[in-house]
Design a protein around this motif. Structure first.
Motif, short mmCIF file in Angstrom:
data_model
loop_
_atom_site.label_atom_id
_atom_site.label_comp_id
_atom_site.label_asym_id
_atom_site.label_seq_id
_atom_site.Cartn_x
_atom_site.Cartn_y
_atom_site.Cartn_z
N GLN A 17 -5.98 -0.97 -3.94
CA GLN A 17 -5.66 0.46 -4.06
C GLN A 17 -6.25 1.01 -5.36
OE1 GLN A 17 -3.91 1.89 -1.25
NE2 GLN A 17 -4.58 -0.15 -0.60
N PRO B 218 -8.44 4.20 -7.32
CA PRO B 218 -8.90 5.59 -7.24
C PRO B 218 -10.43 5.64 -7.13
CG PRO B 218 -8.27 5.04 -9.49
CD PRO B 218 -7.86 3.88 -8.64
N ASP C 211 -8.04 5.86 -1.27
CA ASP C 211 -7.49 7.20 -1.51
C ASP C 211 -7.57 7.99 -0.20
OD1 ASP C 211 -7.25 9.97 -2.09
OD2 ASP C 211 -7.96 9.65 -4.14
N THR D 178 -12.04 5.31 -4.42
CA THR D 178 -12.46 4.51 -3.26
C THR D 178 -11.78 5.05 -2.01
OG1 THR D 178 -10.68 2.87 -3.27
CG2 THR D 178 -12.50 2.53 -4.83
N GLY E 228 -7.15 10.98 0.45
CA GLY E 228 -7.88 12.23 0.34
C GLY E 228 -9.37 12.04 0.50
N LEU E 229 -9.90 10.99 -0.13
CA LEU E 229 -11.33 10.70 0.01
C LEU E 229 -11.66 10.29 1.45
CD1 LEU E 229 -12.33 8.74 -3.23
CD2 LEU E 229 -12.95 11.07 -2.57
N THR E 230 -10.75 9.55 2.07
CA THR E 230 -10.98 9.15 3.45
C THR E 230 -11.04 10.36 4.36
OG1 THR E 230 -9.87 7.03 3.08
CG2 THR E 230 -10.08 7.76 5.35
#
Length: 499
Positions: free
Chosen positions: A363, A365, A370, A367, A372-374
């Motif tokens: 986990q 940030p 996250d 990557t 949100g990034l996905t």
């Protein structure tokens, strides 16, 4: 301790006590495998997508010349020259320039596709073996069946000592290696949803010419999670491996799903139980050497494994975080900082991988861990290593991936429910090693880091070393002063082992 006696020449070297894991896409780099092999243990290079790795390293300019040095050693020079002419950019890519594509895997393969797969494996293994006489192997995912013949052959041309295969049931690999050792035309079985009797064909002489160098058959280790699978594989000569890696649920990357009804914990992780642990006594009774993997990254685990009759252990995370691994240094430093302050969180994600197998995710940030990034990542499948072949009603074969656009997946007969929560591992694993794609619109593919859930050993090493440790540091710690005694190597031929 179980004593193993072998009917092989006494001149053979001892079996390795430590096998370095074959992790990710080029995380288990040739530099890492070389360092481990040079220290007397078994170094593995990752065999995943080495065609892509080769093409992108060449497009980045091959700054240290290593790729071109290996290509110059390829036994058919014109073969290597074609790939160099197509992909090598002496000045590298300009800022923001996308990588040129490589052919996607398919049942019917182009010449370029097979050339890249052969050369990618050859380069990685050749470089890992350069300058020493240690043992080097290559790790393949059984799921990526369509690449297996060409990739395995390229590794054999480079002198691979071992082939290790998991993430599936590698029943056809022993026979494949037998055939390739004789340069035979191969028709390798491929699982196709809704179809049967599909193969991918590979003919070394048709591809490379008739004057081929002699190659040796590598020792084959099957990665299994259950003693029942090990028992199944040894029943016939065609499927019998030379040994096993027995992998438990804590191991990084893909894991076998829990047996029985799927149960999730409070954060959505699959719950594993006693049924998911192999009975090591039954594996030992099969008479083949085995290594234990998953939460084995400590000196105590190695001692316990050998007391249980194993030749040793396979260790991943300690080496993924070593200075020689291919993991992007920024990602490695983030993981090490979190190890040291006790905040590293590694979860077993039930849905992330398009394969349907549980997948371990650190986990971090920045990557795809996250959410949100996905959510912001455009859905597409342009690399396709984890695509599944599907036979349509008209008999033609399509290729689908749960991480591709939902409407495309449905059009190929897939259920939209299977696309929920899936991430594109192919692009993110390339980003893990600094080979992520930059899209024409400027979008840069983010990474997704996988490690084992048991980081106690890595935490102990982090206390001993101020920065990143080396592969030799990890081996010295794991091995301590344990004498190099016990079983004998199998690389000179298949052995009969009795306990």
């Amino acid at each position: 301790m179980t004593t193993l006696s072998l009917t092989v020449p006494s001149s053979c070297p001892p079996l390795p006590r430590v096998i370095q894991g074959g992790m990710g896409m080029a995380v288990s780099s040739w530099r890492l495998a070389s360092a481990v092999a040079h220290a007397g243990q078994l170094g593995l290079v990752s065999g995943t997508a080495l065609d892509l790795v080769l093409a992108r390293r060449l497009q980045n300019g091959d700054r240290d010349g290593a790729v071109r040095r290996a290509l110059a050693a390829f036994p058919v020079p014109r073969f290597a020259q074609r790939v160099l002419a197509r992909y090598f950019r002496p000045e590298g890519r300009s800022a923001g320039q996308p990588y040129a594509p490589v052919p996607r895997l398919a049942l019917r393969q182009t010449r370029l596709a097979q050339e890249l797969m052969v050369l990618g494996s050859f380069v990685e293994v050749w470089l890992a073996k350069e300058g020493h006489d240690g043992r080097v192997g290559i790790n393949f995912l059984e799921k990526i069946q369509m690449a297996a013949p060409a990739a395995a052959y390229g590794s054999m041309l480079a002198g691979a000592d071992y082939v290790v295969t998991g993430a599936g049931i590698p029943r056809d690999v022993p026979h494949l290696l037998d055939q390739l050792a004789e340069h035979e035309h191969v028709e390798f079985p491929v699982t196709v949803v809704g179809g049967s009797n599909h193969t991918v064909d590979f003919d070394p002489e048709a591809l490379l010419g008739e004057s081929l160098p002699a190659v040796s058959r590598p020792t084959f280790l099957a990665i299994v999670s259950a003693h029942a699978l090990a028992e199944h594989l040894v029943r016939e000569d065609r499927t019998r491996p030379d040994g096993f890696v027995v992998e438990g649920p804590p191991a990084g990357g893909h894991n076998a799903p829990p047996r029985g009804r799927l149960t999730l914990d409070e954060v959505g992780q699959p719950v594993f139980g006693p049924r998911d642990q192999a009975d090591l006594s039954k594996v030992a009774a099969l008479g083949l050497p085995f290594w234990i993997a998953g939460a084995q990254g400590s000196p105590e685990a190695l001692v316990a494994a050998r007391e249980a009759g194993a030749a040793g252990v396979q260790v991943g995370s300690l080496f993924a975080l070593a200075a020689e691994s291919g993991l992007d240094p920024v990602l490695r430093d983030d993981v090490l900082a979190r190890l040291r302050d006790g905040t590293l969180d590694v979860r077993t994600e039930a849905l992330t991988s398009p394969t349907g197998f549980p997948f371990k995710v650190a986990q971090l940030p920045g990557t795809l861990a996250d959410v949100g990034l996905t959510a912001a990542r455009p859905r597409l499948c342009d690399l396709g290593y984890l695509r599944t072949p599907v036979q349509k009603d008209d008999g033609k074969v399509a290729y689908r991936c749960p991480a591709e656009p939902v409407h495309m997946y449905e059009r190929k007969g897939g259920d939209a429910a299977d696309t929920v929560g899936r991430s594109c591992l192919c692009n993110s694993l390339a980003a893990n090693v600094g080979l992520g794609q930059t899209r024409a619109d400027g979008y840069v593919e983010p990474p997704l880091v996988t490690l084992g859930v048991d980081v106690a050993g890595a935490s102990r090493l982090a206390e001993r070393h101020a920065g990143a440790w080396t592969a030799r540091d990890a081996l010295d710690w794991l091995l301590g002063d344990e004498p190099a005694e016990g079983v004998t190597d199998l690389t000179a031929g298949r052995a009969v082992i009795s306990s």
